[in-house]
Motif scaffolding. Sequence first.
Motif, mmCIF file in Angstrom:
data_model
loop_
_atom_site.group_PDB
_atom_site.id
_atom_site.type_symbol
_atom_site.label_atom_id
_atom_site.label_comp_id
_atom_site.label_asym_id
_atom_site.label_seq_id
_atom_site.Cartn_x
_atom_site.Cartn_y
_atom_site.Cartn_z
ATOM 1 N N PHE A 265 0.833 -1.398 0.104
ATOM 2 C CA PHE A 265 -0.206 -0.075 -0.146
ATOM 3 C C PHE A 265 0.957 1.482 0.065
ATOM 4 C CE2 PHE A 265 -2.635 -3.241 1.905
ATOM 5 C CZ PHE A 265 -3.814 -3.483 0.931
ATOM 6 N N THR A 266 2.162 1.034 -0.668
ATOM 7 C CA THR A 266 2.644 2.019 -0.813
ATOM 8 C C THR A 266 2.118 2.811 -2.560
ATOM 9 O OG1 THR A 266 4.074 0.804 -2.242
ATOM 10 C CG2 THR A 266 4.403 1.637 0.673
ATOM 11 N N GLY A 267 2.821 4.282 -1.811
ATOM 12 C CA GLY A 267 2.317 5.023 -3.192
ATOM 13 C C GLY A 267 0.969 5.303 -3.692
ATOM 14 N N LEU A 268 -0.431 5.491 -2.288
ATOM 15 C CA LEU A 268 -1.880 5.482 -2.954
ATOM 16 C C LEU A 268 -2.094 6.369 -3.413
ATOM 17 C CD1 LEU A 268 -3.086 3.297 -0.172
ATOM 18 C CD2 LEU A 268 -3.051 2.704 -2.280
ATOM 19 N N PHE A 269 -1.191 7.770 -2.907
ATOM 20 C CA PHE A 269 -2.128 9.359 -3.505
ATOM 21 C C PHE A 269 -1.330 9.902 -4.975
ATOM 22 C CE2 PHE A 269 -3.700 8.899 0.728
ATOM 23 C CZ PHE A 269 -4.433 9.138 1.070
ATOM 24 N N THR A 270 0.091 8.648 -4.900
ATOM 25 C CA THR A 270 0.541 9.018 -6.233
ATOM 26 C C THR A 270 0.872 8.283 -7.630
ATOM 27 O OG1 THR A 270 2.829 7.749 -4.885
ATOM 28 C CG2 THR A 270 2.603 10.236 -4.687
ATOM 29 N N SER A 271 0.900 7.107 -7.250
ATOM 30 C CA SER A 271 0.938 6.203 -9.111
ATOM 31 C C SER A 271 0.263 5.149 -9.044
ATOM 32 C CB SER A 271 2.769 5.478 -8.687
ATOM 33 O OG SER A 271 2.776 4.968 -7.247
ATOM 34 N N ASN A 272 -0.599 4.861 -7.142
ATOM 35 C CA ASN A 272 -1.474 4.371 -7.878
ATOM 36 C C ASN A 272 -2.454 4.559 -6.989
ATOM 37 O OD1 ASN A 272 -3.069 2.246 -7.923
ATOM 38 N ND2 ASN A 272 -2.117 0.888 -5.897
ATOM 39 N N THR A 273 -3.450 5.532 -7.862
ATOM 40 C CA THR A 273 -4.829 5.903 -7.425
ATOM 41 C C THR A 273 -6.035 5.711 -7.727
ATOM 42 O OG1 THR A 273 -5.032 7.303 -9.550
ATOM 43 C CG2 THR A 273 -3.646 8.610 -7.433
ATOM 44 N N GLN A 274 -5.850 4.438 -8.440
ATOM 45 C CA GLN A 274 -7.357 3.432 -8.601
ATOM 46 C C GLN A 274 -8.034 3.024 -7.792
ATOM 47 O OE1 GLN A 274 -8.599 3.066 -11.969
ATOM 48 N NE2 GLN A 274 -10.262 1.857 -11.171
ATOM 49 N N TRP A 275 -7.641 3.018 -6.650
ATOM 50 C CA TRP A 275 -8.430 2.282 -5.160
ATOM 51 C C TRP A 275 -9.107 3.306 -4.695
ATOM 52 C CZ3 TRP A 275 -8.525 6.120 -1.182
ATOM 53 C CH2 TRP A 275 -7.412 7.087 -1.424
ATOM 54 N N MET A 276 -9.000 5.129 -5.300
ATOM 55 C CA MET A 276 -9.790 5.749 -5.332
ATOM 56 C C MET A 276 -11.678 6.357 -5.872
ATOM 57 S SD MET A 276 -7.459 9.509 -5.328
ATOM 58 C CE MET A 276 -6.065 9.425 -4.524
ATOM 59 N N MET A 277 -11.411 4.677 -6.731
ATOM 60 C CA MET A 277 -13.420 4.208 -6.902
ATOM 61 C C MET A 277 -13.960 4.060 -5.869
ATOM 62 S SD MET A 277 -12.669 0.110 -7.910
ATOM 63 C CE MET A 277 -11.197 0.340 -8.060
#
Length: 88
Positions: free
Chosen positions: A32-44
Amino acid sequence: MFYLFRNNRLLQCLTVLVFAFLDAGINSGFAFTGLFTSNTQWMMIFAIIPILLYNGQKGRSMKYFFYLFYPIHIWLLFILASLMGVGA
């Protein structure tokens, strides 16, 4: 999945949560690193808000608003990027 759960909003929202968690985990190796930079799909998960607020009725037509809004906001973003010196 939404079609399968079309009569149950709770299951639709649970589906969104499960897929958001899996996507965030699989793309980062469950670190769960980079959740706000490179991995933003979780914001669904924020799609749950309109799903829960939907009352089953068609809203008023805003067709012409979006015919104007889309090109105007793209133009404004282009102007802003030009002023900031960003672009090709």
